[in-house]
Design a protein around this motif. Sequence first.
Motif, PDB file in Angstrom:
ATOM      1  N   SER A   1      47.216  18.778  54.608  1.00  0.00           N
ATOM      2  CA  SER A   1      46.689  17.468  54.218  1.00  0.00           C
ATOM      3  C   SER A   1      45.192  17.527  53.969  1.00  0.00           C
ATOM      4  CB  SER A   1      46.998  16.432  55.310  1.00  0.00           C
ATOM      5  OG  SER A   1      48.391  16.261  55.469  1.00  0.00           O
ATOM      6  N   LEU A   2      44.472  18.268  54.816  1.00  0.00           N
ATOM      7  CA  LEU A   2      43.020  18.350  54.654  1.00  0.00           C
ATOM      8  C   LEU A   2      42.647  19.129  53.401  1.00  0.00           C
ATOM      9  CD1 LEU A   2      41.787  18.883  58.321  1.00  0.00           C
ATOM     10  CD2 LEU A   2      41.744  16.804  56.956  1.00  0.00           C
ATOM     11  N   PHE A   3      43.384  20.188  53.108  1.00  0.00           N
ATOM     12  CA  PHE A   3      43.107  20.921  51.874  1.00  0.00           C
ATOM     13  C   PHE A   3      43.334  20.038  50.654  1.00  0.00           C
ATOM     14  CE2 PHE A   3      43.909  25.414  53.745  1.00  0.00           C
ATOM     15  CZ  PHE A   3      42.648  25.365  54.326  1.00  0.00           C
ATOM     16  N   LEU A   4      44.351  19.175  50.737  1.00  0.00           N
ATOM     17  CA  LEU A   4      44.598  18.244  49.634  1.00  0.00           C
ATOM     18  C   LEU A   4      43.419  17.294  49.469  1.00  0.00           C
ATOM     19  CD1 LEU A   4      46.453  16.913  47.512  1.00  0.00           C
ATOM     20  CD2 LEU A   4      47.451  15.565  49.363  1.00  0.00           C
ATOM     21  N   LEU A   5      42.895  16.779  50.572  1.00  0.00           N
ATOM     22  CA  LEU A   5      41.760  15.856  50.493  1.00  0.00           C
ATOM     23  C   LEU A   5      40.498  16.572  50.010  1.00  0.00           C
ATOM     24  CD1 LEU A   5      42.245  13.748  53.755  1.00  0.00           C
ATOM     25  CD2 LEU A   5      42.767  13.091  51.401  1.00  0.00           C
ATOM     26  N   VAL A   6      40.316  17.820  50.423  1.00  0.00           N
ATOM     27  CA  VAL A   6      39.160  18.587  49.945  1.00  0.00           C
ATOM     28  C   VAL A   6      39.219  18.736  48.429  1.00  0.00           C
ATOM     29  CG1 VAL A   6      38.103  20.877  49.927  1.00  0.00           C
ATOM     30  CG2 VAL A   6      38.719  19.818  52.092  1.00  0.00           C
TER      31      VAL A   6
END
Length: 815
Positions: free
Chosen positions: A272-277
């Motif tokens: 999820s964090l990689f997607l937001l990055v």
Amino acid sequence: MLTALRLAFRRLRQAPGFSALAVFTLALGIGANTAVFSVVNAVLLRPLPYPDPARLVLLRERSAGFELGAVSFPNFQDWREGNRSLTDISLFRRESFNFALTGAADLAPERAAGARVTAEFFAITGLEPQLGRTFTSDEDSANGPRVIVISDAFWRRVFHAAPEAVGRTVKIDGAERTVVGVASAGLMLPRGADIYVPLGEVRGRPNTLNRGAHGGYSVVGRLKPGVTPEQAEADLNLIAAELARRYPETNAGRSARVLPLLEASVGQYRASLFLLVGAVGCVLLIACANVANLQLARATRISRELAVRTALGASRGDILRFLLTESIVLALLGGIGGLLVASWGIELIHWLLPPTPTPLAETRLDWMALVFAAGSSLGTAILIGLWPAWRASNADALSSRLHEGSTRGGSDGPARGRLQGGLVIAQVALALVLLTGAGLMIRSFQRVQEVPLGFDPQGVLMLQLDIAGERYDSDAKATAFFDRLIERVRALPGVTAASIGSNVPFDNTEDDASFHVTATPAAERGREPIAEISMVSPGYFRTLGVPIMRGRGFGPEDTAAGARTIVIDESLAQRHFPGVDPIGRQIDNNQNGGENAPPLTIIGVVPRTRNDSPEDRTEAMQMPQIYYSATQFVPNSVTLLVRTETGDPTALTAALKREIAALDPEQPTGKSAALSASIASSLAPRRLVMSLLGGFAGVALLLSVIGLYGVLSLAVAQRTREFGIRMALGAEARSVLQLVLRRGMLLVGIGLALGLTTSALLARVISRLLFGVGAFDTPTVLGGLLLLVVTGFFACFLPARRATQVDPVTALRAD
């Protein structure tokens, strides 16, 4: 440089509209990136606060049903004695305790989160207590002294950080214990624990010594120097294979799983964090493209001034410094505004988070975020300023510009137009990618909410209770307390039903056990069917609004002395009793009756209930459910469920606590919440990603529209003379309108085609985050395309309409 800065500020003051728009655009991009970087830093980049944290690992058991299952106490002992890869290992289990401070009448008892740990636990973490000491081996024994260690946060909240806390006598589950130490403030295992109790006192219990009972235990260990987690796992699996050979009834098909502690703590957030990055990176690129276009337009307007400077002897380096200084000032102002945006964003993230402790809650603006914001500002200054400044400082272009009229374009006008068009195409493509990603997450969130619950959550209040200690040292005492409590609660005004249950929907617990249908062939060892189990009181199904599909629910006839009865869900009935009526059939009793215990008789069938978010690992297994009578199998930790007629059920919380205090003044209560709020809380991580991605997509759409509008407005301004000539020669306003619209929509079309291809690749990347939605969802993609086409058309229409209003006489006179 100071002179250049002073001139840059003066020029920006002279163009307030351009300056405000550029700073606002950059603040959005830099602020969004800084906020997401703060989350990533808190979750993935910040090392665990332990000495040599890379050597800390979490150990779990892998079986046919669970990739990361609990560890049984006997298996832990064999792992500890036989492994050659770890300096030591410690068994621990998250648990809640009833806490009371002796001699403090003004401090009400409370239910505190904590953990049972073996004596090696604190030494393995490498953190020394900040006050007192930790447990000794004698205290970690069945009959050892009763002691506890408290967390730093608990010490400050309850004892007001007084050193005299060490040595105080407190009550834990009704029994007196001595506080022997205050743990380091850095200890966060398990997360949110306030009280640590030695595990030794449960070592002698039959259920603990049962190799087949896992009891929710985990193991933390420290690797020996030079040993990798993979090597440690291979080492432990040699032990596991031997245990499976020696104890096939309990250990067949079981192996060890070793994970770095950081990965075990935050691995679930990584995707999820990689997607937001990636999303905020797109937003920043769009913002930079937008400001670069503004810079190109501004360079066009001041090109005669630059040409004059060149004619007076300014070098290309002087011109570059002149223009880049302005970009640096814009980026720094955008960075300052970005910090404000980032602080708002972090507040929004905290607001969207669930109340349960998570690594995301540690997000804050720290010095690393400030360094990141400064670096982003510097990088942005280069991105938005270097290429426009390089093109604007071209000597040939400046020389020709000096000899042209003020309304003609320079010799590099077509090239500049192509560059600006390319930046718009990139913005549209990135905007479509973000819109598609946000649309997929929104559709996925909707699908999660649409999964049937199997019960009616509206108007139901949940209140956690944990009864323990000498006052409830028998099933009869506990049952009497629960019966009196339910009777008093049902008599409250507005209450229509009340009951208790363990492992109820959305209570953040999970309990499961293997089972065997009586008089059927035994399953292969290690592949026994597993079901979630709950102990519930009569009236439970009525309280939750769960219909009885066949048979009956629990009633007064299901007594402790009577025949053992159970209720199963529809999925278990379909899998194990296909085509026959399960009522009256039996399942072997594997709970507390021993090997020769009479079987359990099925008295009812209910729908399967959803006990957590559909994407939860346990919920995704779709285990069937077995309900036991809380009168026959008495739980200690329960949730009191109360259904009200109308209004907010949490309004009853104070009344419930008064009834509990009237029955037992020393009995604390745990967390309370409306069941509907607990359901919403379970979806909070997905809602957070969806909300942030949707916000980024909205910002990207806004910036793309502004960029398209700006490029076409500039093009119309540069072609004013051309439009005047066309209209003077008889061209209709409609043809001029179509001319401008055609160019603008061509840019939109190319951007959409590029974005469509990129979106298809993105969908495959984020497919693991989706639920009930295909990697390429046609309605979502069509919705993003339509939104961009419509907004893009209006962004093109306004400059096109302005082109039709050009006065031919005025345009020709200006030449």
